[in-house]
Write a protein that holds these residues in place. Structure first.
Motif, PDB file in Angstrom:
ATOM      1  N   ARG A   1      60.623 107.976  26.693  1.00 32.30           N
ATOM      2  CA  ARG A   1      61.836 107.758  27.481  1.00 32.30           C
ATOM      3  C   ARG A   1      62.505 106.438  27.091  1.00 32.30           C
ATOM      4  O   ARG A   1      63.733 106.368  26.934  1.00 32.30           O
ATOM      5  N   GLN A   2      61.708 105.403  26.916  1.00 30.23           N
ATOM      6  CA  GLN A   2      62.277 104.111  26.518  1.00 30.23           C
ATOM      7  C   GLN A   2      62.876 104.170  25.116  1.00 30.23           C
ATOM      8  O   GLN A   2      63.981 103.659  24.874  1.00 30.23           O
ATOM      9  N   GLN A   3      62.161 104.807  24.186  1.00 31.73           N
ATOM     10  CA  GLN A   3      62.669 104.894  22.818  1.00 31.73           C
ATOM     11  C   GLN A   3      63.977 105.675  22.758  1.00 31.73           C
ATOM     12  O   GLN A   3      64.947 105.252  22.112  1.00 31.73           O
ATOM     13  N   LEU A   4      64.016 106.827  23.445  1.00 32.00           N
ATOM     14  CA  LEU A   4      65.232 107.643  23.410  1.00 32.00           C
ATOM     15  C   LEU A   4      66.401 106.913  24.070  1.00 32.00           C
ATOM     16  O   LEU A   4      67.543 107.017  23.614  1.00 32.00           O
ATOM     17  N   SER A   5      66.141 106.193  25.153  1.00 33.04           N
ATOM     18  CA  SER A   5      67.223 105.445  25.806  1.00 33.04           C
ATOM     19  C   SER A   5      67.800 104.399  24.860  1.00 33.04           C
ATOM     20  O   SER A   5      69.026 104.235  24.761  1.00 33.04           O
ATOM     21  N   GLN A   6      66.943 103.692  24.148  1.00 32.41           N
ATOM     22  CA  GLN A   6      67.411 102.656  23.231  1.00 32.41           C
ATOM     23  C   GLN A   6      68.198 103.255  22.070  1.00 32.41           C
ATOM     24  O   GLN A   6      69.287 102.779  21.726  1.00 32.41           O
ATOM     25  N   ILE A   7      67.653 104.297  21.468  1.00 27.72           N
ATOM     26  CA  ILE A   7      68.305 104.864  20.282  1.00 27.72           C
ATOM     27  C   ILE A   7      69.612 105.553  20.647  1.00 27.72           C
ATOM     28  O   ILE A   7      70.593 105.517  19.893  1.00 27.72           O
ATOM     29  N   MET A   8      69.683 106.182  21.842  1.00 24.04           N
ATOM     30  CA  MET A   8      70.931 106.843  22.242  1.00 24.04           C
ATOM     31  C   MET A   8      72.007 105.824  22.603  1.00 24.04           C
ATOM     32  O   MET A   8      73.195 106.058  22.368  1.00 24.04           O
TER      33      MET A   8
END
Length: 907
Positions: free
Chosen positions: A352-359
């Motif tokens: 969830r953290q990775q996807l939030s950052q990359i998006m």
């Protein structure tokens, strides 16, 4: 104690109680004795009275015992006639014998009562003796009990001391055993820790931990305190050593030779379970991070595989890793540690953290297709995790795991892992909302093109536009899909998009496809019609008919075709369908969205838009039907009524009006078959606009001849035409129908009332002006609610000169004012009658249309024929003074009412 001593004590007690031949009792004993004696005396007296009553009672059948005994009737029974008086002496003797017997019985009873007191005294003495004996026994028992208690205390005194000594000895032995266990356990545990024999450590560790808890109450003793500190040191040593052993066992390159096997690690986990919970938490935190280290590197944000289009590879990695972990390391960790679930929960958090950052960094690269792909894959993965794990590490309960949402026809299970990853997509759902907006814009353009094509009502077999159904089906799909994504802010934004395109659909599709009525000015002349009258004066009735025919031909206006009327009705029924469905849509949105946004969803403006469309369609239909009658009304005004020489059938303009009804109304009625209430409103609106217009034209008709007299035949012909028009209007709802359906009651009342007023106007015109008083009374009788303007129009119809009109109007004012004052005094509460309802359906199940639809009626600015009745019309003079009462104290309420209403009528 000997029996002689006991006897001596009893004699002493008895000697104290009995002195001077009297027994002395305590106060409580005396109260009890009094109660017993009173009850005994009462019962004894009652039994004596009952016995006496039985003695006194003689023959139960004796008439004298009757409660309603009457001496006169009794004597008449004994001596019914003169012959029976011969036995009067025997009767008197028998009664004297009865009296003597009764006296003897009474005497015996009275004498028997003298012995009652003596018997009671004897009974009291006997009771006192018994109580004295009972008291002696009680004293004896009490004395014996006290002596016995003393003996028991002496016997058990030594036993209690022995029992206390036993408890103390047992406690001392137990404490010594625990101390021995603690000292020995500490030594043995230190040896086992050095050998890393975790399988043998578990039981001793649990034992000394419990024993150490027992010695907490002796912590002020120095030796005990040192032992307790040694136990704490062992627990710390174990925690550090096991943590180091785990790190060494799972290290890629071991640094020591003491690498433990999986069995020893499993024993170490069991030991770890006995230690402080924080130790286990720290160990699991390190282990889970070590397990996900590969994932964090592989799917780093700078890697191509980390983007949304390959999001399924993330979930595939976890599936493979969990299978490998459980096969290889599953036996190491206890089942209640839920290590696999903890790894999964941490994986979800990191993802969830990775996807939030990359998006957030690549937001411009996200389109709706990619977003929905990622959301769908994520939701499927979350559902899979919910089936595999219980969610105990998330704090989820069983009720939450089995909760079901019935948002669609296919239920959607609310999983325990719901939004563990998907939460990161919610800030980007505006992309989805904008996509829905674009799709609806394209769909609306398609609907607009469809609305421009001729609507084939017969083939469609429905009067509702198919595009409206398609629109709401699309709305439903979007709502279901959005509910799966989020039922918070995005759902509210979707509702705003729905509102926007509902207004667009109403404006561009419904209003845009509604035909418009355009009136064309023909500029034709009626000169031929007038000259026709002057050439043929011998048969004025025939000439008048020809005038109507020619005038109607020359005065044609632009009207709706049948297809246009059908189109208007289809727009109306589509608006009705949209109005009902919008309400359902609003309710469903409020049901699905979260509570903070539910109160913000309001589609009242959109419902008002569809209300307005329905009202406008009804008004267009009314205008079309009304336009078809305009030429006939104009022809009616041009007829030389003062020259009519005979009364025949109804005039041509009435036939033309009826023909217009028969041509237009069936099409509207058949098309609005599914919306009966709006057809009823159409009829109400039409008569509300048409009848006042007809009355206005009626005022323009000239019925007076050149010599000032009324043309009775012209008046009768006009009266006949008015009656025929009333019949046609009553048949309007069912005109041209094979089924003779009764018109609504409210509609019938309006037509009858207003058209009767038109007939009364003609009858007033037929009344001679002379004498003026009689004419004025007749006007007030036939038209009790007439206004001064209407009265003047009637005088114009009668061709009364202006000078004479002033006199008649003045007389009319005084007459009406006198009637008004009389009406106020007699019936002040009946100054107005209730208005007739504006609409009513033809069936019992139909309902009237809403007020918002009725309020848009136009072309009704002319004088209404259903004016409320008034008890007065004209002023009788000026009113002065501000007091509420006259000088003599009488009320001026009636005058105040009269003054205020006169001001309304004559501003």
């Amino acid at each position: 104690m000997s029996e002689a001593a006991v006897a001596t004590d009893q004699d002493a007690i008895a000697g104290q109680m009995i002195s001077n031949n009297k027994i002395h009792f305590s106060k409580e004993v005396k109260q009890v004795i009094d109660k017993v004696i009173k009850k005994a005396s009462k019962f004894k007296h009652m039994y004596a009275l009952m016995a006496d009553f039985q003695v006194l009672k003689t023959d139960e059948q004796d008439p004298m015992d009757a409660p309603d005994f009457n001496t006169v009737e009794y004597i008449n029974q004994l001596f019914p006639n003169e012959q029976s008086l011969a036995n009067i002496d025997e009767t008197i003797e028998r009664m004297q014998c009865d009296v003597s017997l009764i006296d003897d019985n009474i005497r015996s009873v009275v004498r028997g009562q003298t012995n009652t007191g003596q018997d009671g005294q004897l009974a009291l003495c006997e009771a006192q003796k018994v109580i004295s004996s009972l008291f002696s026994h009680i004293i004896d028992v009490k004395t014996r009990a006290e002596r016995t208690e003393e003996m028991v205390k002496e016997i058990t005194r030594d036993i209690k001391q022995l029992d206390c000594a036993k408890r103390n000895l047992t406690s001392a032995i137990t404490t010594l055993n625990h101390l021995h266990m603690l000292v020995g356990g500490i030594e043995s545990l230190n040896e086992l820790i050095e050998r890393r024999a975790y399988g043998e450590i578990l039981n001793p560790l649990q034992a000394i931990t419990e024993v150490n808890q027992h010695f907490q109450q002796y912590s002020d003793i120095e030796e005990i305190k040192n032992l307790s500190q040694s136990v704490d040191k062992i627990q710390v040593t174990l925690a550090q050593q096991i943590t180091e052993d785990f790190k060494e066992a799972f290290a890629s390159k071991p640094t020591t030779q003491h690498r433990l096997g999986f069995n020893q690690l499993a024993d170490a986990c069991k030991v770890m379970s006995v230690l402080d919970a924080k130790v286990k938490k720290e160990l699991l935190k390190w282990f889970i991070a070590q397990q996900l280290e590969e994932y964090m590197q592989l799917f780093h944000e700078n890697q191509d595989i980390a983007w949304l289009d390959k999001i399924d590879k993330r979930y595939a990695w976890l599936k493979r890793h969990l299978l490998d972990f459980e096969d290889k390391y599953g036996p190491v960790f206890p089942l209640n540690w839920e290590v696999s679930e903890r790894i999964t929960v941490e994986f979800c958090r990191q993802t969830r953290q990775q996807l939030s950052q990359i998006m957030s960094k690549r937001a411009n690269e996200i389109d709706v297709r990619l977003l929905l792909f990622a959301i769908n894959k994520t939701q499927a993965f979350e559902q899979l995790l919910s089936k595999r794990f219980t969610g105990v590490t998330l704090g989820a309960s069983t009720a939450e795991q089995t909760r079901v949402l019935t948002a669609t026809e296919q239920p959607l299970t609310q999983t325990v892992f719901h939004d563990q990853i998907g939460q990161c997509f919610k800030p980007h759902l505006d992309i989805y909302i904008r996509s829905i907006d674009r799709n609806l814009a394209e769909l609306l353009e398609k609907f607009i093109e469809m609305s421009k094509e001729p609507y084939k009502f017969a083939e469609a077999k429905t009067t509702v536009y198919p595009s409206s159904g398609d629109l709401f089906v699309f709305y439903k799909k979007c709502m279901v899909q959005c509910n799966q994504l989020s039922n918070e802010q995005p759902m509210y934004e979707l509702a705003l998009v729905f509102k926007k395109y509902l207004r667009e659909y109403a404006a561009k599709v419904l209003e845009g496809s509604t035909p418009k009525l355009v009136t064309s000015s023909t500029g034709s002349s009626i000169g031929k019609s007038v000259s026709l009258l002057t050439r043929d004066m011998q048969n004025l009735s025939t000439a008048a008919g020809q005038v109507f025919h020619n005038f109607l031909k020359e005065g044609d206006v632009q009207r709706f075709q049948r297809d246009d009327l059908v189109r208007i009705c289809c727009v109306l029924t589509t608006g009705e369908y949209c109005l009902e469905t919008v309400q359902q849509l609003e309710d469903k949105l409020k049901e699905k969205v979260t509570a903070p946004y539910a109160s913000k969803i309001d589609m009242s403006e959109e419902k008002d838009v569809f209300h307005r469309i329905i009202s406008n369609c009804i008004q267009l239909l009314v205008q079309d039907l009304e336009t078809g009658c305009d030429a006939s009304l104009q022809a009616m005004a041009k007829v030389p009524w003062q020259q009519i020489s005979n009364v025949g059938d109804q005039s041509a303009f009435i036939s033309s009006i009826y023909s217009n009804f028969k041509q237009t109304v069936p099409t509207i009625r058949d098309t609005l078959a599914s919306s009966r209430k709006y057809f009823t409103q159409f009829c109400h609106r039409f008569v509300a606009a048409f009848i006042p217009k007809f009355i206005n034209v009626l005022y323009r008709c000239k019925l007076t001849q050149s010599d000032g007299s009324n043309n009775v035949l012209g008046c009768e012909q006009l009266l006949l035409d008015t009656h025929s028009l009333k019949t046609a209007l009553l048949e309007l709802p069912s005109v041209g129908s094979s089924v003779n359906r009764k018109a609504p009651t409210s509609y019938t009342k309006v037509v009858v009332k207003d058209m009767t007023r038109a007939e009364m106007i003609i009858k007033v015109v037929m009344t001679p002006v002379q004498p003026p008083a009689h004419f004025t009374q007749q006007v007030l009788k036939l038209l009790p609610d007439i206004t001064i303007a209407e009265y003047q129009k009637i005088l114009d119809m009668k061709a009364v000169k202006r000078v004479d009109q002033l006199q008649l109007i003045d007389l009319f004012k005084h007459t009406a004012s006198a009637a008004a004052v009389s009406g106020l005094i007699e019936q002040p509460t009946q100054s107005e009658e209730e208005p007739v309802p504006a609409a009513e359906t033809t069936d019992e199940t139909d309902t009237t249309v809403s007020a918002s639809a009725e309020s848009t009626t136009t072309n009704t600015t002319t004088t209404s024929s259903s004016t409320p009745k008034r008890a007065f019309i004209f002023s009788v003079g000026s009113f002065t003074g501000n007091a509420d009462r006259n000088a003599d104290g009488s009320s001026q309420t009636g005058i105040r009412k009269l003054e205020s209403l006169l001001k309304k009528r004559f501003p």
